[in-house]
Design an enzyme around this catalytic site. Structure first.
Site, PDB file in Angstrom:
ATOM      1  N   HIS A 112      33.923  47.663  29.780  1.00 29.80           N
ATOM      2  CA  HIS A 112      33.684  47.113  31.087  1.00 29.80           C
ATOM      3  C   HIS A 112      33.977  45.749  31.060  1.00 29.80           C
ATOM      4  CE1 HIS A 112      30.142  48.347  28.702  1.00 29.80           C
ATOM      5  NE2 HIS A 112      29.356  46.982  29.159  1.00 29.80           N
TER       6      HIS A 112
HETATM    7  P1  AMP Z   1      27.016  45.660  27.886  1.00 28.92           P
HETATM    8  O1  AMP Z   1      25.891  45.016  27.224  1.00 28.92           O
HETATM    9  O2  AMP Z   1      28.145  44.992  27.918  1.00 28.92           O
HETATM   10  O3  AMP Z   1      27.568  46.917  27.535  1.00 28.92           O
HETATM   11  O4  AMP Z   1      26.717  45.525  29.427  1.00 28.92           O
HETATM   12  C1  AMP Z   1      26.018  46.776  29.900  1.00 28.92           C
HETATM   13  C2  AMP Z   1      25.791  46.560  31.663  1.00 28.92           C
HETATM   14  O5  AMP Z   1      25.694  47.704  32.502  1.00 28.92           O
HETATM   15  C3  AMP Z   1      24.835  45.399  31.829  1.00 28.92           C
HETATM   16  O6  AMP Z   1      25.022  44.434  32.559  1.00 28.92           O
HETATM   17  C4  AMP Z   1      23.609  46.482  32.461  1.00 28.92           C
HETATM   18  O7  AMP Z   1      22.987  45.630  33.407  1.00 28.92           O
HETATM   19  C5  AMP Z   1      24.590  47.460  33.099  1.00 28.92           C
HETATM   20  N1  AMP Z   1      24.071  48.746  33.506  1.00 28.92           N
HETATM   21  C6  AMP Z   1      23.226  49.423  32.629  1.00 28.92           C
HETATM   22  N2  AMP Z   1      23.062  50.760  33.232  1.00 28.92           N
HETATM   23  C7  AMP Z   1      23.943  50.764  34.358  1.00 28.92           C
HETATM   24  C8  AMP Z   1      24.070  51.924  35.044  1.00 28.92           C
HETATM   25  N3  AMP Z   1      23.451  53.038  34.906  1.00 28.92           N
HETATM   26  N4  AMP Z   1      24.868  51.693  36.035  1.00 28.92           N
HETATM   27  C9  AMP Z   1      25.607  50.432  36.127  1.00 28.92           C
HETATM   28  N5  AMP Z   1      25.295  49.276  35.425  1.00 28.92           N
HETATM   29  C10 AMP Z   1      24.454  49.779  34.458  1.00 28.92           C
END
Ligand code: AMP
Length: 203
Positions: A112
């Site tokens: 992402h």
């Molecule tokens: P990373 O640390 O790069 O994997 O970032 C994961 C991101 O996903 C973080 O910014 C979280 O706030 C976000 N996140 C966590 N759970 C969800 C979810 N269920 N839906 C959308 N975003 C999420």
């Protein structure tokens, strides 16, 4: 929280339930803000700034290390559409810069791209790890990832070294001043917030 997972045949059973949560969020129309045949952009459910979105390819790619030369055009498209999304939906609402990039060691499955405004004005930003994940080289600019992929055909990472960056002392992302605690840092960064001046003064 251990911020790592194997890209070699990860078994969902080995990980916390939230590890796969982006899969569910991709299906949630309330979170989806853009979609075409190749990519989806969703709201980050726990935004670390006023504007925080995640852009994902529809073809499932687990992480940066799974990228190959075959993904160059997909990555170009993802970044191009993320920029277009910012232009159409964010740029008019903030004077703060918006950065596009990837965490070297993500906490969630499915590659992402973070789209995040640099105000970092959010109650969800609570810990040093949160701060350092967006303000140190742990956060790899999208263009750098693309250039590396084009030149080398892969994105090689030193994950242990990247994770060390999360323990760095707190520093302002603009003026680099050291701050002792997250509350002090949050107070300090208001002075760099280009939208702060236009807000209603607190009564
Ligand atoms: P990373 O640390 O790069 O994997 O970032 C994961 C991101 O996903 C973080 O910014 C979280 O706030 C976000 N996140 C966590 N759970 C969800 C979810 N269920 N839906 C959308 N975003 C999420």
């Amino acid at each position: 929280m251990k911020r790592s997972f194997s890209s070699q045949g990860p078994s969902a059973k080995k990980f916390a339930p939230w590890f796969n949560a982006l899969e569910e969020s991709l299906k949630d129309p309330a979170l989806r803000v853009f979609e075409d045949d190749q990519i989806t952009i969703i709201r980050d459910k726990f935004p670390k700034a006023r504007f925080h979105y995640l852009a994902l390819a529809k073809s499932p790619i687990d992480d940066l290390e799974q990228l190959t030369s075959a993904h160059v055009s997909l990555l170009e498209h993802l970044i191009e559409e993320a920029h277009a999304f910012v232009e159409s939906n964010v740029a008019a609402k903030t004077k703060n810069p918006v950065r596009l990039g990837f965490h070297q060691v993500p906490s969630m499955k499915r590659l992402h791209l973070h789209i995040i405004s640099q105000d970092f004005d959010s109650a969800c930003l609570k810990h040093k790890k949160h701060w350092n994940s967006f303000t140190t080289p742990f956060f790899m600019d999208a263009e750098k990832v693309l250039t590396t992929l084009k030149e080398k055909g892969k994105v090689a990472l030193d994950k242990s070294r990247a994770e060390e960056l999360l323990k760095d002392p707190l520093r302002c992302h603009v003026c680099k001043e050291s701050l002792a605690t997250i509350p002090k840092l949050k107070d300090h960064i208001k002075m760099h917030d280009k939208d702060e001046a236009v807000k209603e003064p607190k009564q």
